[in-house]
Design a protein around this motif. Structure first.
Motif, mmCIF file in Angstrom:
data_model
loop_
_atom_site.group_PDB
_atom_site.id
_atom_site.type_symbol
_atom_site.label_atom_id
_atom_site.label_comp_id
_atom_site.label_asym_id
_atom_site.label_seq_id
_atom_site.Cartn_x
_atom_site.Cartn_y
_atom_site.Cartn_z
ATOM 1 N N ASN A 165 -12.802 -17.820 -9.951
ATOM 2 C CA ASN A 165 -12.997 -17.895 -8.499
ATOM 3 C C ASN A 165 -11.718 -17.572 -7.768
ATOM 4 O O ASN A 165 -10.657 -18.066 -8.143
ATOM 5 C CB ASN A 165 -13.413 -19.319 -8.100
ATOM 6 N N ASN A 166 -11.851 -16.763 -6.740
ATOM 7 C CA ASN A 166 -10.700 -16.536 -5.872
ATOM 8 C C ASN A 166 -9.492 -15.995 -6.642
ATOM 9 O O ASN A 166 -8.391 -16.496 -6.488
ATOM 10 C CB ASN A 166 -10.347 -17.883 -5.210
ATOM 11 N N VAL A 167 -9.728 -15.032 -7.515
ATOM 12 C CA VAL A 167 -8.615 -14.535 -8.322
ATOM 13 C C VAL A 167 -8.223 -13.121 -7.902
ATOM 14 O O VAL A 167 -9.004 -12.391 -7.288
ATOM 15 C CB VAL A 167 -8.947 -14.536 -9.834
ATOM 16 N N THR A 168 -6.979 -12.787 -8.245
ATOM 17 C CA THR A 168 -6.469 -11.447 -7.967
ATOM 18 C C THR A 168 -6.248 -10.744 -9.305
ATOM 19 O O THR A 168 -5.705 -11.330 -10.237
ATOM 20 C CB THR A 168 -5.132 -11.540 -7.200
ATOM 21 N N VAL A 169 -6.687 -9.496 -9.364
ATOM 22 C CA VAL A 169 -6.608 -8.743 -10.624
ATOM 23 C C VAL A 169 -5.816 -7.458 -10.394
ATOM 24 O O VAL A 169 -5.977 -6.791 -9.375
ATOM 25 C CB VAL A 169 -8.029 -8.398 -11.140
ATOM 26 N N ILE B 28 -13.652 -10.546 -6.279
ATOM 27 C CA ILE B 28 -12.223 -10.668 -6.608
ATOM 28 C C ILE B 28 -11.396 -9.775 -5.677
ATOM 29 O O ILE B 28 -11.907 -8.821 -5.101
ATOM 30 C CB ILE B 28 -11.928 -10.227 -8.069
ATOM 31 N N LYS B 29 -10.121 -10.156 -5.590
ATOM 32 C CA LYS B 29 -9.178 -9.264 -4.904
ATOM 33 C C LYS B 29 -8.507 -8.444 -6.006
ATOM 34 O O LYS B 29 -8.281 -8.961 -7.109
ATOM 35 C CB LYS B 29 -8.114 -10.072 -4.158
ATOM 36 N N SER B 30 -8.190 -7.182 -5.720
ATOM 37 C CA SER B 30 -7.517 -6.399 -6.758
ATOM 38 C C SER B 30 -6.497 -5.451 -6.152
ATOM 39 O O SER B 30 -6.571 -5.136 -4.962
ATOM 40 C CB SER B 30 -8.537 -5.608 -7.574
ATOM 41 N N PHE B 31 -5.552 -5.061 -6.959
ATOM 42 C CA PHE B 31 -4.617 -4.004 -6.540
ATOM 43 C C PHE B 31 -4.217 -3.200 -7.759
ATOM 44 O O PHE B 31 -4.439 -3.634 -8.904
ATOM 45 C CB PHE B 31 -3.404 -4.583 -5.797
ATOM 46 N N HIS B 32 -3.670 -2.004 -7.515
ATOM 47 C CA HIS B 32 -3.285 -1.167 -8.651
ATOM 48 C C HIS B 32 -1.804 -0.868 -8.629
ATOM 49 O O HIS B 32 -1.158 -0.893 -7.582
ATOM 50 C CB HIS B 32 -4.119 0.105 -8.728
ATOM 51 N N VAL B 33 -1.278 -0.600 -9.808
ATOM 52 C CA VAL B 33 0.156 -0.307 -9.956
ATOM 53 C C VAL B 33 0.288 0.981 -10.775
ATOM 54 O O VAL B 33 -0.692 1.465 -11.342
ATOM 55 C CB VAL B 33 0.895 -1.468 -10.663
ATOM 56 N N LYS B 34 1.533 1.481 -10.814
ATOM 57 C CA LYS B 34 1.727 2.802 -11.408
ATOM 58 C C LYS B 34 1.705 2.782 -12.939
ATOM 59 O O LYS B 34 1.161 3.679 -13.567
ATOM 60 C CB LYS B 34 3.079 3.340 -10.915
ATOM 61 N N THR B 35 2.332 1.772 -13.519
ATOM 62 C CA THR B 35 2.466 1.795 -14.986
ATOM 63 C C THR B 35 1.897 0.516 -15.602
ATOM 64 O O THR B 35 1.715 -0.492 -14.917
ATOM 65 C CB THR B 35 3.952 1.901 -15.400
ATOM 66 N N TRP B 36 1.703 0.579 -16.908
ATOM 67 C CA TRP B 36 1.211 -0.619 -17.611
ATOM 68 C C TRP B 36 2.242 -1.739 -17.517
ATOM 69 O O TRP B 36 1.895 -2.906 -17.395
ATOM 70 C CB TRP B 36 0.965 -0.294 -19.094
ATOM 71 N N ARG B 37 3.517 -1.355 -17.593
ATOM 72 C CA ARG B 37 4.570 -2.380 -17.498
ATOM 73 C C ARG B 37 4.497 -3.079 -16.134
ATOM 74 O O ARG B 37 4.620 -4.299 -16.041
ATOM 75 C CB ARG B 37 5.949 -1.742 -17.712
ATOM 76 N N ASP B 38 4.275 -2.280 -15.076
ATOM 77 C CA ASP B 38 4.150 -2.880 -13.728
ATOM 78 C C ASP B 38 2.992 -3.886 -13.717
ATOM 79 O O ASP B 38 3.087 -4.941 -13.074
ATOM 80 C CB ASP B 38 3.867 -1.797 -12.670
ATOM 81 N N ALA B 39 1.908 -3.532 -14.411
ATOM 82 C CA ALA B 39 0.744 -4.434 -14.428
ATOM 83 C C ALA B 39 1.105 -5.738 -15.147
ATOM 84 O O ALA B 39 0.801 -6.844 -14.664
ATOM 85 C CB ALA B 39 -0.437 -3.757 -15.121
ATOM 86 N N MET B 40 1.810 -5.617 -16.275
ATOM 87 C CA MET B 40 2.241 -6.814 -17.026
ATOM 88 C C MET B 40 3.120 -7.687 -16.130
ATOM 89 O O MET B 40 2.973 -8.902 -16.088
ATOM 90 C CB MET B 40 3.067 -6.399 -18.245
ATOM 91 N N GLU B 41 4.061 -7.019 -15.441
ATOM 92 C CA GLU B 41 5.005 -7.797 -14.624
ATOM 93 C C GLU B 41 4.318 -8.474 -13.451
ATOM 94 O O GLU B 41 4.679 -9.595 -13.086
ATOM 95 C CB GLU B 41 6.170 -6.908 -14.183
ATOM 96 N N ALA B 42 3.321 -7.797 -12.894
ATOM 97 C CA ALA B 42 2.590 -8.408 -11.774
ATOM 98 C C ALA B 42 1.932 -9.716 -12.234
ATOM 99 O O ALA B 42 1.889 -10.698 -11.479
ATOM 100 C CB ALA B 42 1.538 -7.440 -11.245
ATOM 101 N N VAL B 43 1.469 -9.748 -13.476
ATOM 102 C CA VAL B 43 0.836 -10.982 -13.990
ATOM 103 C C VAL B 43 1.918 -12.031 -14.291
ATOM 104 O O VAL B 43 1.784 -13.197 -13.916
ATOM 105 C CB VAL B 43 -0.027 -10.697 -15.255
ATOM 106 N N VAL B 44 3.010 -11.588 -14.901
ATOM 107 C CA VAL B 44 4.097 -12.530 -15.214
ATOM 108 C C VAL B 44 4.633 -13.177 -13.931
ATOM 109 O O VAL B 44 4.878 -14.383 -13.881
ATOM 110 C CB VAL B 44 5.251 -11.797 -15.959
ATOM 111 N N GLY C 227 3.089 -13.681 -11.242
ATOM 112 C CA GLY C 227 2.082 -14.453 -10.509
ATOM 113 C C GLY C 227 1.489 -13.708 -9.319
ATOM 114 O O GLY C 227 0.739 -14.280 -8.534
ATOM 115 N N LYS C 228 1.817 -12.412 -9.196
ATOM 116 C CA LYS C 228 1.203 -11.634 -8.104
ATOM 117 C C LYS C 228 -0.276 -11.392 -8.414
ATOM 118 O O LYS C 228 -1.072 -11.159 -7.516
ATOM 119 C CB LYS C 228 1.919 -10.285 -7.953
ATOM 120 N N ALA C 229 -0.607 -11.385 -9.701
ATOM 121 C CA ALA C 229 -2.015 -11.257 -10.106
ATOM 122 C C ALA C 229 -2.309 -12.347 -11.128
ATOM 123 O O ALA C 229 -1.430 -12.747 -11.892
ATOM 124 C CB ALA C 229 -2.265 -9.891 -10.726
ATOM 125 N N ASP C 230 -3.572 -12.835 -11.110
ATOM 126 C CA ASP C 230 -3.969 -13.835 -12.107
ATOM 127 C C ASP C 230 -4.318 -13.168 -13.433
ATOM 128 O O ASP C 230 -4.142 -13.736 -14.498
ATOM 129 C CB ASP C 230 -5.196 -14.610 -11.608
#
Ligand code: PRE
Length: 376
Positions: free
Chosen positions: A108-112, A134-150, A152-155
């Motif tokens: 519920n109420n998560v960002t991906v 859900i709320k979502s956003f996209h990033v340029k690289t896989w590393r950016d996606a990992m960092e966004a989760v680390v 806490g910008k994304a759940d």
């Protein structure tokens, strides 16, 4: 001539004796386990095993028998350890809990976050796995996606890990070892690649095809039939469609999804271009939370091994001996350690199962480095 039946009879008697002695030895190993449970001493005592192997080899005659004795006693001691791990689990000696069991994933109420642009296959996987709100956003690289989760910008992050035609996405495997994230789910989608061009372009105009390396690999047969085309790798498939639209050049084509074509106003120049019509990509869902759902039935781990003969065999024997079904194994080079490898193994099971606990206990105790990547 020596009589076969007579020889077999003698072998049978010796084998019975070996069985009797093996069971006698195992009984004593159970006493050792009891001592270790009481004192907290580790099951594996590598120095003791080295000394024993040396002494026992010394008792055998000739190189062949010495090697045989070494192999035999390596096995016997490995079995002894496995029994001791079982007893530890049975006595409720718990390894520190690495992952916490939950009834459901919090959705519920998560960002991906996903890598690529809208219309990318990661986007499709995300849409398939998560609810619409859900709320979502996209990033340029896989590393950016990992960092966004680390950070806490994304759940959750959605990352492609394997394709049924092109194989593993090696970069994701490597990133999973770098970031302390946890796989909490997976989603398989079937990418249906098409060749896209500008609305005024035709197949004869094409000179260069842009796409992600995986999509190019998945369409390799189709591309081989057009040797006059150059191919150029891009960060993602939908991004290649965007590029063809922005460059406005009729000699350019993109391999991406039909949806990406619609999103960027491109025409489908060819369809059914995948080498494998069952082409499917598996995405993993990663989270910072160390959790697993109670009915999870797949475990992913990675481990690194000492560079010695037989170490992989011994590691996998923990899975086999505990009756677990291994569904996948991959190896990747360890950066900075030439010709040494890190192994990624998937097997069926749940962290609450005793067999899983025993296997993981053994792997953790005997590998150079090991981490559970997730139970999902
Ligand atoms: O001597 C011990 O500590 C044991 O646990 C027994 C034993 C064996 O089977 O001989 C098993 C595991 C250890 O790594 C070393 C030896």
């Amino acid at each position: 001539m020596i009589d076969l039946l007579e020889s077999r009879d003698k072998i049978d008697k010796i084998d019975m004796e070996i069985v009797r002695l093996f069971e006698k030895r195992m009984k004593i190993c159970e006493d050792v386990a009891e001592y270790k449970i009481a004192t907290g001493k580790k099951v594996l005592d590598a120095e003791r095993e080295r000394q024993k192997l040396k002494a026992l080899r010394g008792r055998a005659h000739g190189e062949f028998n010495q090697l045989g004795i070494q192999e035999l006693f390596e096995q016997i001691m490995a079995i002894s350890r496995k029994r001791q791990y079982q007893l530890l689990t049975e006595h409720g000696v718990e390894d520190e809990e690495k992952l916490e069991m939950v009834d459901f994933l919090p959705l519920n109420n998560v960002t991906v976050v996903f890598q690529g642009v809208e219309g990318a296959y990661s986007y499709a996987a995300m849409r398939e796995y998560f609810d619409d709100d859900i709320k979502s956003f996209h990033v340029k690289t896989w590393r950016d996606a990992m960092e966004a989760v680390v950070e806490g910008k994304a759940d959750y992050g959605v990352l492609p890990i394997e394709n049924s035609t092109a194989g593993i996405v090696a970069g994701i495997y490597d990133l999973l070892t770098e970031y302390d994230l946890n796989i909490v789910g997976e989603q398989i989608i079937s990418p249906r690649h098409v060749l896209l061009g500008l609305p005024e372009a035709s197949l004869e105009d094409i000179r260069c095809v842009y796409s992600h390396s995986q999509a190019l690999a998945q369409c390799s047969k189709y591309l081989e039939a057009h040797p006059e085309w150059r191919t150029q790798e891009m960060e993602n498939t939908a991004g290649s469609a965007k590029k063809v639209r922005e460059d406005g050049d009729i000699t350019q084509a993109s391999i991406a999804s039909r949806q990406a074509g619609e999103l960027y106003g491109l025409k489908v120049l060819a369809e059914n271009i995948c080498s494998n019509d069952k082409n499917a990509t598996r995405f993993v869902i990663v989270s910072k939370k160390p959790i697993y759902v109670k009915d999870a039935n797949k475990i992913s781990v990675f481990f690194e091994l000492y560079h010695e003969s037989g170490t992989l065999y011994h590691m996998l024997s923990h899975i086999i001996y505990n009756g677990l079904n291994m569904t996948k194994i991959e190896s990747r080079p360890i950066p900075g350690k030439n010709w040494q490898y890190r192994f990624f193994v998937d097997f069926e099971g749940n962290l609450q199962d005793s067999a899983v606990k025993n296997a993981l206990r053994g792997i953790e105790a005997e590998a150079d480095r090991m981490r559970i990547l997730g139970n999902y």
